[in-house]
Design a protein around this motif. Structure first.
Motif, short mmCIF file in Angstrom:
data_model
loop_
_atom_site.label_atom_id
_atom_site.label_comp_id
_atom_site.label_asym_id
_atom_site.label_seq_id
_atom_site.Cartn_x
_atom_site.Cartn_y
_atom_site.Cartn_z
N PRO A 176 7.28 -4.21 7.27
CA PRO A 176 7.24 -3.16 6.25
C PRO A 176 6.49 -3.60 5.00
N LEU A 177 6.50 -4.91 4.76
CA LEU A 177 5.83 -5.50 3.59
C LEU A 177 5.14 -6.76 4.08
N ARG A 282 4.73 -0.02 -2.43
CA ARG A 282 4.22 -1.14 -1.62
C ARG A 282 4.28 -0.80 -0.13
N TYR A 283 5.33 -0.07 0.29
CA TYR A 283 5.38 0.36 1.70
C TYR A 283 4.17 1.26 2.00
N ILE A 284 3.89 2.15 1.07
CA ILE A 284 2.78 3.09 1.28
C ILE A 284 1.47 2.32 1.39
N GLU A 285 1.30 1.32 0.51
CA GLU A 285 0.06 0.54 0.57
C GLU A 285 -0.04 -0.23 1.89
N HIS A 286 1.09 -0.74 2.37
CA HIS A 286 1.06 -1.59 3.57
C HIS A 286 1.04 -0.78 4.86
N LEU A 287 1.76 0.33 4.89
CA LEU A 287 1.95 1.08 6.13
C LEU A 287 1.26 2.44 6.15
#
Ligand code: FES
Length: 440
Positions: A176-177, A282-287
């Protein structure tokens, strides 16, 4: 291979003969055709941090020893002495440079080689034993995002191909991160008197049971705080608001997109909601925007055949122990970035809910053992189990991989049993199809 599987799994998996949950011949075939060919979870990276760290597990009924090597790789071996076969390592986990057999004292290295044999010379083997031929049997291991899987079949496709587009979903809970996740608090284990598939299907596919089986437990946990856990219907009508079921090659994913449903049952949801809301960007950026909302949402699912997850509640593996018994191994899994006090709280919460004597686990075990009572009886074994909810409604979608329907449906059961039938019928991996991959 098994003839006549089409009479056991009918109408795209909507009806499954209860013999598959009790018959000894079917079970014997599964050990070969399912457990002899599929990729099975053996360890997470964080369970074996240092060189020489090991753990013992099972693939089918075979005991397996998993060891972190000096070069940092993970290898797996049959946990059976190559001399005359006793269980080599009896510990559940530890750190060792070598493993000495309790019977005659042969010593094996962490890389499986036979290092030392008592009386190798003139007082015994007369230097005629070729130690190079008698190391431990090595098992093929591959990894994905910190998860190590092993496979007995050299003809099996790569783990990455086996997971296919299902990896897109797995990332939302195992990656997730950038820091990833960690397996915490050791392994909880319990034995259950039912066929392993009954324990597996409960999590790969069965959101429906939560409403009845866990009604009392849900009521106790929620009190009157007015949160939702993500499977209520209310005014919701569109599929995304109802959550999704996605099936790919027998793997199952049942989830919502609300980003908080996990925490509705927690003692104090506030610090958890604060954490996921703080991380959401950060989830949005990663996933990406779509998958980021799986994090914190209620999810249950699994990798075919027996690696299962309910994020926030426990992750688990079901090991077969005969047609009417299985062993469940359970872990707490958390994001590595989670603050230490919340990590500790998650271990406690997992034990309270889906741990061996957890409130929700005991509801499930009671029902699963009740199934075992009837599927073994003469008349009861002749009935079919019903997995037809939502039959014919599954659709492919451009925004999500797999065959999709709303969350409360039997979509993932049908996918699971169709896949099971494919493995049971096939002579070899050449006859087992993989869904075409759309994502990279
Ligand atoms: Fe292991 Fe003989 S059986 S050393």
């Amino acid at each position: 291979t098994m003839k006549g599987i089409e009479t056991l799994v009918r109408e795209s998996g909507a009806y499954v003969s209860r013999r598959v949950f009790s018959d000894a011949d079917i079970y014997k075939n599964e050990l070969e055709n399912v457990f002899g060919r599929t990729w099975q979870f053996v360890a997470h990276d964080t369970q074996l941090p240092k060189s020489g760290d090991f753990l013992t597990t099972f693939m089918g009924e075979d005991p397996v020893l998993v060891i972190r090597q000096e070069d940092g790789s993970i290898r797996a071996f049959l946990n059976a002495c190559s001399h005359r076969g006793p269980l080599l390592c009896m510990a559940e986990e530890g750190n060792a440079k070598s493993f000495s057999c309790p019977y005659h004292g042969w010593v094996f290295g962490a890389d499986g080689t036979l290092l030392n044999v008592p009386r190798e010379g003139g007082d015994g083997y007369h230097h005629q034993l070729d130690k190079g031929q008698w190391g431990l049997q090595s098992i093929r291991v591959e990894s994905y995002k910190g998860l190590y899987f092993a496979n007995f079949d050299p003809a099996a496709p790569s783990l990455r191909d086996y997971l296919g587009d299902f990896a897109w979903y797995l990332d939302a809970i195992f990656d997730p991160l950038p820091a990833g996740v960690e397996f915490l608090g050791g392994t909880m284990r319990q034995r259950l008197k039912c066929n392993w598939k009954i324990a597996a299907e409960n999590i790969v596919a069965d959101t429906y049971h939560v409403l009845a089986a866990h009604a009392v437990a849900v009521g106790v946990c929620m009190g009157d705080r007015g949160m939702q856990i993500g499977i209520e219907v209310g005014e919701k009508t569109d599929v995304d608001a109802l959550g999704i079921s996605a099936t790919i090659d027998g793997h199952g994913w049942n989830a919502n997109f609300d980003g908080q449903g996990i925490f509705g049952l927690f003692k104090d949801p506030a610090p958890w909601l604060a954490y996921v809301n703080r991380q959401r960007q950060r989830y949005i950026e990663h996933l990406g925007e779509r998958r980021a909302w799986f994090v914190g949402s209620s999810i249950d699912g699994g990798v075919f055949p027996n690696f299962l997850f309910v994020p926030g509640f426990t992750f688990r593996q079901i090991h077969p122990k005969g047609p009417n018994e299985c062993e469940i191994a359970m872990w707490t899994v958390v994001e590595r970035d989670l603050p230490p006090d919340l990590k500790r709280e998650m271990v406690r919460f997992n034990a309270r809910m889906l741990g061996t004597s957890g409130m929700f686990e005991t509801d499930d075990c009671a029902n699963m053992e009740r199934i075992a009572m009837t599927v073994n009886a003469t008349q009861g074994s002749r009935r079919d189990s019903h997995y037809a909810m939502g039959l014919g409604r599954e659709r492919e979608r451009s925004d999500l991989p797999g065959l999709i329907d709303q969350r409360v449906s039997d979509t993932c059961f049908r996918g699971y049993y169709r896949r099971w039938a494919e493995f049971m019928q096939a002579e070899s991996w050449r006859e087992i199809p993989l869904a075409p991959r759309k994502l990279t």
